[in-house]
Scaffold this motif. Structure first.
Motif, PDB file in Angstrom:
ATOM      1  N   UNK A 434       0.837  -1.164  -0.087  1.00 14.67           N
ATOM      2  CA  UNK A 434      -0.018  -0.024   0.095  1.00 14.67           C
ATOM      3  C   UNK A 434       0.967   1.188   0.020  1.00 14.67           C
ATOM      4  N   UNK A 435       0.718   2.309  -1.062  1.00 15.76           N
ATOM      5  CA  UNK A 435       1.371   3.239  -0.962  1.00 15.76           C
ATOM      6  C   UNK A 435       0.630   4.541  -0.900  1.00 15.76           C
ATOM      7  N   UNK A 436       0.792   5.391  -0.063  1.00  9.33           N
ATOM      8  CA  UNK A 436      -0.198   6.636   0.275  1.00  9.33           C
ATOM      9  C   UNK A 436       0.582   7.930   0.304  1.00  9.33           C
ATOM     10  N   UNK A 437       0.201   9.104  -0.039  1.00 10.28           N
ATOM     11  CA  UNK A 437       0.783  10.240   0.090  1.00 10.28           C
ATOM     12  C   UNK A 437       0.040  10.677   1.181  1.00 10.28           C
ATOM     13  N   UNK A 438       0.876  11.227   2.257  1.00  8.03           N
ATOM     14  CA  UNK A 438       0.143  11.748   3.519  1.00  8.03           C
ATOM     15  C   UNK A 438       0.189  13.322   3.679  1.00  8.03           C
ATOM     16  N   UNK A 439       1.262  13.886   2.994  1.00  8.04           N
ATOM     17  CA  UNK A 439       1.094  15.308   2.908  1.00  8.04           C
ATOM     18  C   UNK A 439       2.064  15.988   1.819  1.00  8.04           C
ATOM     19  N   UNK A 440       2.029  17.229   1.660  1.00  9.52           N
ATOM     20  CA  UNK A 440       2.943  17.866   0.726  1.00  9.52           C
ATOM     21  C   UNK A 440       3.380  19.356   1.426  1.00  9.52           C
ATOM     22  N   UNK A 441       4.601  19.654   1.184  1.00 10.87           N
ATOM     23  CA  UNK A 441       5.096  20.991   1.606  1.00 10.87           C
ATOM     24  C   UNK A 441       6.465  21.372   0.784  1.00 10.87           C
ATOM     25  N   UNK A 442       6.657  22.657   1.197  1.00 12.81           N
ATOM     26  CA  UNK A 442       7.813  23.439   0.500  1.00 12.81           C
ATOM     27  C   UNK A 442       8.664  23.451   1.767  1.00 12.81           C
ATOM     28  N   UNK A 443       9.945  22.967   1.574  1.00 10.14           N
ATOM     29  CA  UNK A 443      11.002  22.865   2.712  1.00 10.14           C
ATOM     30  C   UNK A 443      11.844  24.257   2.451  1.00 10.14           C
ATOM     31  N   UNK A 444      11.640  25.107   3.582  1.00 10.76           N
ATOM     32  CA  UNK A 444      12.442  26.569   3.519  1.00 10.76           C
ATOM     33  C   UNK A 444      13.792  26.079   3.476  1.00 10.76           C
ATOM     34  N   UNK A 445      14.357  25.062   3.914  1.00 15.60           N
ATOM     35  CA  UNK A 445      15.785  24.886   4.005  1.00 15.60           C
ATOM     36  C   UNK A 445      16.425  25.232   2.635  1.00 15.60           C
ATOM     37  N   UNK A 446      16.048  24.634   1.472  1.00 20.98           N
ATOM     38  CA  UNK A 446      16.318  24.615   0.342  1.00 20.98           C
ATOM     39  C   UNK A 446      15.229  25.019  -0.786  1.00 20.98           C
ATOM     40  N   UNK A 447      14.185  25.203  -0.363  1.00 17.49           N
ATOM     41  CA  UNK A 447      13.130  25.565  -1.397  1.00 17.49           C
ATOM     42  C   UNK A 447      12.307  24.297  -1.975  1.00 17.49           C
ATOM     43  N   UNK A 448      12.964  23.019  -1.652  1.00 21.59           N
ATOM     44  CA  UNK A 448      12.202  21.752  -2.130  1.00 21.59           C
ATOM     45  C   UNK A 448      11.002  21.505  -1.876  1.00 21.59           C
ATOM     46  N   UNK A 449      10.415  20.824  -3.016  1.00 19.48           N
ATOM     47  CA  UNK A 449       9.150  20.221  -2.690  1.00 19.48           C
ATOM     48  C   UNK A 449       9.199  18.870  -1.887  1.00 19.48           C
ATOM     49  N   UNK A 450       8.437  18.513  -1.032  1.00 19.93           N
ATOM     50  CA  UNK A 450       8.391  17.355  -0.369  1.00 19.93           C
ATOM     51  C   UNK A 450       7.019  16.706  -0.212  1.00 19.93           C
ATOM     52  N   UNK A 451       6.997  15.315  -0.959  1.00 20.68           N
ATOM     53  CA  UNK A 451       5.827  14.450  -0.800  1.00 20.68           C
ATOM     54  C   UNK A 451       5.895  13.319   0.313  1.00 20.68           C
ATOM     55  N   UNK A 452       5.388  13.729   1.331  1.00 18.97           N
ATOM     56  CA  UNK A 452       5.662  12.924   2.543  1.00 18.97           C
ATOM     57  C   UNK A 452       4.459  11.601   2.425  1.00 18.97           C
ATOM     58  N   UNK A 453       4.917  10.440   2.586  1.00 18.51           N
ATOM     59  CA  UNK A 453       4.363   9.211   2.280  1.00 18.51           C
ATOM     60  C   UNK A 453       4.386   8.293   3.106  1.00 18.51           C
ATOM     61  N   UNK A 454       3.456   7.040   3.147  1.00 18.71           N
ATOM     62  CA  UNK A 454       3.533   5.832   3.911  1.00 18.71           C
ATOM     63  C   UNK A 454       3.429   4.556   2.780  1.00 18.71           C
ATOM     64  N   UNK A 455       4.349   3.811   3.195  1.00 16.69           N
ATOM     65  CA  UNK A 455       4.425   2.455   2.491  1.00 16.69           C
ATOM     66  C   UNK A 455       4.050   1.413   3.710  1.00 16.69           C
ATOM     67  N   UNK A 456       3.016   0.630   3.243  1.00 17.07           N
ATOM     68  CA  UNK A 456       2.779  -0.342   4.192  1.00 17.07           C
ATOM     69  C   UNK A 456       2.657  -1.772   3.490  1.00 17.07           C
ATOM     70  N   UNK A 457       3.535  -2.687   3.862  1.00 16.59           N
ATOM     71  CA  UNK A 457       3.499  -3.934   3.384  1.00 16.59           C
ATOM     72  C   UNK A 457       2.662  -4.901   4.276  1.00 16.59           C
ATOM     73  N   UNK A 458       1.571  -5.157   3.934  1.00 19.15           N
ATOM     74  CA  UNK A 458       0.347  -5.796   4.730  1.00 19.15           C
ATOM     75  C   UNK A 458       0.457  -7.143   4.934  1.00 19.15           C
ATOM     76  N   UNK A 459       1.031  -8.090   4.337  1.00 20.66           N
ATOM     77  CA  UNK A 459       1.119  -9.361   4.432  1.00 20.66           C
ATOM     78  C   UNK A 459       2.242  -9.756   5.207  1.00 20.66           C
ATOM     79  N   UNK A 460       1.974 -10.218   6.313  1.00 23.08           N
ATOM     80  CA  UNK A 460       3.104 -10.317   7.278  1.00 23.08           C
ATOM     81  C   UNK A 460       3.865 -11.645   6.985  1.00 23.08           C
TER      82      UNK A 460
END
Length: 532
Positions: A434-460
């Protein structure tokens, strides 16, 4: 008064005017204590050009009182003859050796060409300038500077950027979160409420960034200070063995996020453009913080030029806005000696050999948003995350563009996938992976864009089959794992001051989402975000 050139005598005079011990003066300049001691022992010594610049900067940033004391101290001391400079033959030999080192690195040629073009120089000038700088680089001083930079905390960086840009953020805010019983984090991620808790299912129709028409590099013209910083970066990169490969990057030109859809248009920029401009802002800020120098507008020349205010930060198409995707990775684990069934969370400490988030804590995978072989097909955020999983977790060296040239027509073709990835991909998305984007923002350190996400491997079953094959690549100095049933240890992790800002953003948003979907496998610290 101008000091041209600095000698051991005048450097010690500046130290005396600042009323600093050898240790504190060395820390102020970001150099080794032995270097300062050497100036006291050899007052006629003329420091190398790298040291000349550090002393120039320290003098320029000094208060009027310090400058006045410096003038008095210099006036009190007898002049001393300067130590003879290298004779012309020795200087030419040093430059020739540096030129040979430049020619031996096949990846620096594009950087030198780019620098000649954007500095307005005739072809070959940047090579000569970098060679001259390389011949004077003090490798130990660079390592000492790296240690000092590593002592600057994420909170210091965030506070400095808050002071620099102010609090009038024009509808935006800096991502902040309360977690656990009393934890609180403030980051340098500029975001908006509608950019958070996106629930964007990646590798679906929601993952819809597109390559725009006329996808060209951002216009850039370098002034004298910027060209000097670029020359210095190339010389230091070669001296320290840092990997710099000129692959194309996506640059964000327009943004259209409407929960849960990720939209916007992208352009293309060479990696050297980023490495020689926007990526230098972080080092400039860290050096100032490590030395106690001012970080207000007018005191950070590169930031003043490239990212001077919030209008420049948000004017995406007017500047180079590179960036990437990074994800908190959660892998289902069956019950066993460790206790009940849970998720394993992975966290990395970045290597000292990377350009981005050097020596800082980050989630894994973390990578630049960039095409591999297909400029249009590689635009989705999920494509970057899958590629980074293969490279950073499953050991696919053949898709690491910092190691070798890319010759495969489709490096992510099912027949080329690692065994763990093949196993995950034999079921539709959402069953094992499972791949999900959880948030977006612009990093003031260098102006980069950041797509914060979550990877879930669900099958144990994955952990039993492949848990032993997960191994971080050269970009990490170590890999840590945490249980989602250990809220106390996770709270301590969130308290760590060595987080990168984007890493802290991603893990907080990832924990927040995982707490909602993880069921009995999780007992996580509560996370509530707010914008400052």
């Amino acid at each position: 008064m101008a000091v041209e050139p600095w000698t051991g005598r005048t450097a010690c005079a500046l130290q005396k005017a600042m009323r600093l011990s050898n240790e504190l003066f060395a820390e102020r300049l970001g150099i080794g204590v032995r270097t300062v001691a050497g100036w006291h022992q050899k007052p006629s010594l003329t420091p190398k050009s790298e040291m000349q610049q550090l002393l120039d900067t320290a003098y320029e940033q000094a208060s009027a009182a310090v400058r006045a004391r410096f003038a008095e101290v210099v006036g009190e001391q007898p002049s001393a003859p300067a130590e003879p400079a290298l004779d012309s033959a020795a200087a030419e030999q040093a430059r020739a050796a540096a030129e040979q080192r430049l020619s031996a690195d096949p990846h620096l040629g594009a950087a030198l060409e780019w620098l000649d073009e954007h500095a307005g120089w005739e072809p070959g000038i940047s090579r000569r300038k970098v060679a001259a700088r390389l011949a004077t680089v003090d490798a130990q001083a660079l390592r000492d500077r790296g240690v000092l930079r590593g002592k600057v905390s994420q909170r210091q960086v965030t506070q400095a950027l808050t002071d620099y840009y102010g609090t009038d953020l024009a509808g935006h805010g800096l991502y902040s979160a309360r977690y656990g019983e009393s934890g609180q984090a403030l980051t340098s991620i500029l975001t908006r409420p509608e950019w958070l808790d996106l629930g964007s299912h990646l590798r679906t129709e929601a993952d819809r960034l597109k390559l725009g028409q006329g996808a060209t590099d951002a216009p850039t013209r370098l002034d004298g200070h910027a060209t000097d910083a670029a020359v210095r970066r190339l010389a230091e990169t070669l001296e320290l063995g840092t990997r710099l490969v000129n692959m194309p990057l996506y640059r964000l030109r327009t943004l259209d996020i409407e929960r849960p859809n990720l939209g916007g248009t992208l352009g293309i920029a060479p990696f050297v453009h980023y490495a020689l401009t926007m990526d230098l802002l972080e080092g400039e800020l860290l050096d100032a913080l490590a030395s106690g120098a001012p970080t207000t507008p007018g005191q950070l020349p590169l930031r003043d030029q490239y990212l001077p205010d919030l209008a420049a930060v948000t004017a995406l198409d007017d500047r180079l806005c590179a960036g990437g995707a990074l994800a908190l990775c959660a892998i289902a684990r069956p019950s066993g000696w460790h206790g009940p069934a849970d998720y394993v969370l992975l966290v990395q400490q970045r290597s000292g050999n990377v350009l981005n988030a050097n020596r800082q804590l980050a989630v894994i995978p973390k990578g630049f948003h960039q095409p591999v072989t297909d400029l249009r097909a590689d635009t989705p955020v999920g494509a970057t995350l899958l590629r980074e999983m293969e490279e950073e977790l499953f050991g696919r060296d053949d898709i690491d563009n910092t190691i070798g040239d890319q010759r495969s027509a489709d490096p992510m073709h099912p027949s080329r996938l690692s065994e763990p990835m093949q196993w995950l991909m034999t079921r539709p998305f959402g069953q094992r992976l499972w791949l999900e984007c959880t948030g977006f923002g612009l990093n003031l350190v260098s102006g980069n864009y950041e797509f914060a996400s979550l990877i879930v491997i669900q099958d144990e079953e994955f952990w039993d089959r492949y848990g032993g094959q997960i191994e971080a690549n050269w970009e990490s100095s170590n890999l840590r794992r945490y249980s989602t049933l250990d809220p106390e240890l996770l709270t301590e992790l969130l308290d760590d001051v060595t987080w990168s800002n984007e890493g802290l953003f991603a893990i907080l948003q990832g924990i927040r989402t995982l707490a909602e979907i993880g069921g009995q496998r999780v007992n996580l610290p509560s996370v509530e975000w707010e914008l400052k």
